[in-house]
Design a protein around this motif. Structure first.
Motif, PDB file in Angstrom:
ATOM      1  N   THR A  26       0.728  -1.589   0.450  1.00 49.21           N
ATOM      2  CA  THR A  26       0.416  -0.297  -0.114  1.00 49.21           C
ATOM      3  C   THR A  26       1.111   1.714   0.079  1.00 49.21           C
ATOM      4  OG1 THR A  26      -1.776  -1.320   1.017  1.00 49.21           O
ATOM      5  CG2 THR A  26      -1.695   1.051   1.246  1.00 49.21           C
ATOM      6  N   TYR A  51      -1.306   1.137  -8.068  1.00 41.98           N
ATOM      7  CA  TYR A  51      -1.985  -0.524  -8.368  1.00 41.98           C
ATOM      8  C   TYR A  51      -0.858  -1.856  -8.280  1.00 41.98           C
ATOM      9  CZ  TYR A  51      -5.605   0.103  -5.245  1.00 41.98           C
ATOM     10  OH  TYR A  51      -7.009   0.518  -4.518  1.00 41.98           O
ATOM     11  N   PHE A  85      -7.439 -11.699  -7.095  1.00 44.99           N
ATOM     12  CA  PHE A  85      -7.170 -10.456  -6.328  1.00 44.99           C
ATOM     13  C   PHE A  85      -7.985  -9.017  -7.125  1.00 44.99           C
ATOM     14  CE2 PHE A  85      -6.341  -5.986  -9.001  1.00 44.99           C
ATOM     15  CZ  PHE A  85      -6.951  -4.903  -7.751  1.00 44.99           C
ATOM     16  N   TYR A  89     -10.770  -7.453  -5.313  1.00 37.88           N
ATOM     17  CA  TYR A  89     -11.805  -6.033  -5.798  1.00 37.88           C
ATOM     18  C   TYR A  89     -12.769  -6.337  -5.636  1.00 37.88           C
ATOM     19  CZ  TYR A  89     -11.026  -1.921  -7.010  1.00 37.88           C
ATOM     20  OH  TYR A  89     -10.805  -0.275  -6.957  1.00 37.88           O
ATOM     21  N   THR A  90     -13.398  -7.050  -6.552  1.00 37.35           N
ATOM     22  CA  THR A  90     -15.104  -6.819  -7.092  1.00 37.35           C
ATOM     23  C   THR A  90     -15.497  -6.655  -6.006  1.00 37.35           C
ATOM     24  OG1 THR A  90     -13.956  -8.292  -9.144  1.00 37.35           O
ATOM     25  CG2 THR A  90     -16.756  -8.350  -8.456  1.00 37.35           C
ATOM     26  N   ASN A  92     -15.090  -5.490  -3.368  1.00 35.95           N
ATOM     27  CA  ASN A  92     -14.705  -4.895  -1.986  1.00 35.95           C
ATOM     28  C   ASN A  92     -15.641  -3.701  -3.156  1.00 35.95           C
ATOM     29  OD1 ASN A  92     -13.848  -1.867  -1.338  1.00 35.95           O
ATOM     30  ND2 ASN A  92     -11.641  -2.466  -2.218  1.00 35.95           N
ATOM     31  N   LEU A  93     -15.566  -3.688  -3.984  1.00 35.97           N
ATOM     32  CA  LEU A  93     -16.592  -2.816  -4.989  1.00 35.97           C
ATOM     33  C   LEU A  93     -17.839  -3.125  -4.812  1.00 35.97           C
ATOM     34  CD1 LEU A  93     -14.361  -1.708  -7.923  1.00 35.97           C
ATOM     35  CD2 LEU A  93     -15.245  -0.948  -6.432  1.00 35.97           C
ATOM     36  N   HIS A 111     -15.832   1.965   3.073  1.00 36.73           N
ATOM     37  CA  HIS A 111     -14.860   1.569   2.632  1.00 36.73           C
ATOM     38  C   HIS A 111     -14.085   0.428   3.461  1.00 36.73           C
ATOM     39  CE1 HIS A 111     -15.308   3.890  -1.042  1.00 36.73           C
ATOM     40  NE2 HIS A 111     -15.516   5.070  -0.088  1.00 36.73           N
ATOM     41  N   ASN A 115     -13.179  -2.843   2.859  1.00 37.54           N
ATOM     42  CA  ASN A 115     -11.657  -3.155   2.537  1.00 37.54           C
ATOM     43  C   ASN A 115     -11.238  -3.939   3.152  1.00 37.54           C
ATOM     44  OD1 ASN A 115      -8.643  -2.794   3.509  1.00 37.54           O
ATOM     45  ND2 ASN A 115      -8.819  -2.334   1.895  1.00 37.54           N
ATOM     46  N   TYR A 118     -12.041  -7.634   1.205  1.00 34.92           N
ATOM     47  CA  TYR A 118     -11.029  -7.530   0.873  1.00 34.92           C
ATOM     48  C   TYR A 118      -9.414  -7.974   1.156  1.00 34.92           C
ATOM     49  CZ  TYR A 118      -7.122  -5.544  -1.856  1.00 34.92           C
ATOM     50  OH  TYR A 118      -5.637  -6.166  -3.302  1.00 34.92           O
ATOM     51  N   SER A 119      -9.439  -7.860   1.980  1.00 34.17           N
ATOM     52  CA  SER A 119      -8.375  -8.007   2.904  1.00 34.17           C
ATOM     53  C   SER A 119      -8.712 -10.128   3.427  1.00 34.17           C
ATOM     54  CB  SER A 119      -7.867  -7.476   4.124  1.00 34.17           C
ATOM     55  OG  SER A 119      -7.691  -5.808   3.475  1.00 34.17           O
ATOM     56  N   PHE A 122      -8.531 -11.891  -0.199  1.00 43.02           N
ATOM     57  CA  PHE A 122      -7.389 -12.372  -0.963  1.00 43.02           C
ATOM     58  C   PHE A 122      -6.438 -12.795  -0.006  1.00 43.02           C
ATOM     59  CE2 PHE A 122      -3.935  -8.981  -3.269  1.00 43.02           C
ATOM     60  CZ  PHE A 122      -3.859 -10.221  -4.026  1.00 43.02           C
TER      61      PHE A 122
END
Length: 152
Positions: A26, A51, A85, A89-90, A92-93, A111, A115, A118-119, A122
């Motif tokens: 990050t 990214y 990923f 990420y999808t 997350n969105l 958010h 996140n 996402y974490s 992932f």
């Protein structure tokens, strides 16, 4: 100190390493975004550059340090990493877009929730799909953890 770490389950220490790698990638990604903006790349190109740099760093650090995979580079592992990923990420969105559709806009907690998902996704994708290896890899990792100074 070694006794304290020996009481920590291997999976937990691996999650901590994954988190540390996440912080590093990050930081690199953000620095690349700022550099890209300074160089006039624009928001989209700078973001993609950041990214991409963070993902590359994360791949190599997670491969070697977090999941203990040594040896040569395998393109299949990189492809699985990219897929993990995209899935994370999808997700997350999806949280962000669903919240916006529900009228929750520009809320930092949305958010944060995205996140966190996402974490988690992932990490699970990396542990169960990306960095999977032969049983001998696990044995080498266990030996290496017991003998930190030993050459392998």
């Amino acid at each position: 100190m070694d006794r304290m770490w020996s009481a920590v389950p291997a999976g937990f220490s691996r999650m901590l390493r994954f988190g540390a790698v996440g912080l590093l990638n990050t930081a690199l990604g953000y620095c690349l975004i700022l550099a890209g903006l300074k160089l006039g790349l624009g928001d989209i190109a700078a973001n993609m550059t950041g990214y991409a740099g963070g993902l590359v760093l994360g791949f190599f650090l997670n491969r070697r340090w977090t999941f203990g995979r040594a040896g040569g580079f395998r393109s299949g592992t990189a492809v699985r990493y990219a897929l993990a990923f995209v899935v994370a990420y999808t997700a997350n969105l999806t949280i962000v877009v669903a919240s916006m559709s529900a009228g929750i806009v520009e809320n930092p907690f949305v958010h944060l929730a995205g996140n966190c998902l996402y974490s988690a996704l992932f990490y699970l994708g990396s542990a169960r799909f990306v960095f999977v290896g032969a049983a001998k890899d696990t044995v080498l990792i266990a030996i290496d953890m017991k003998s930190p100074g030993a050459a392998t």
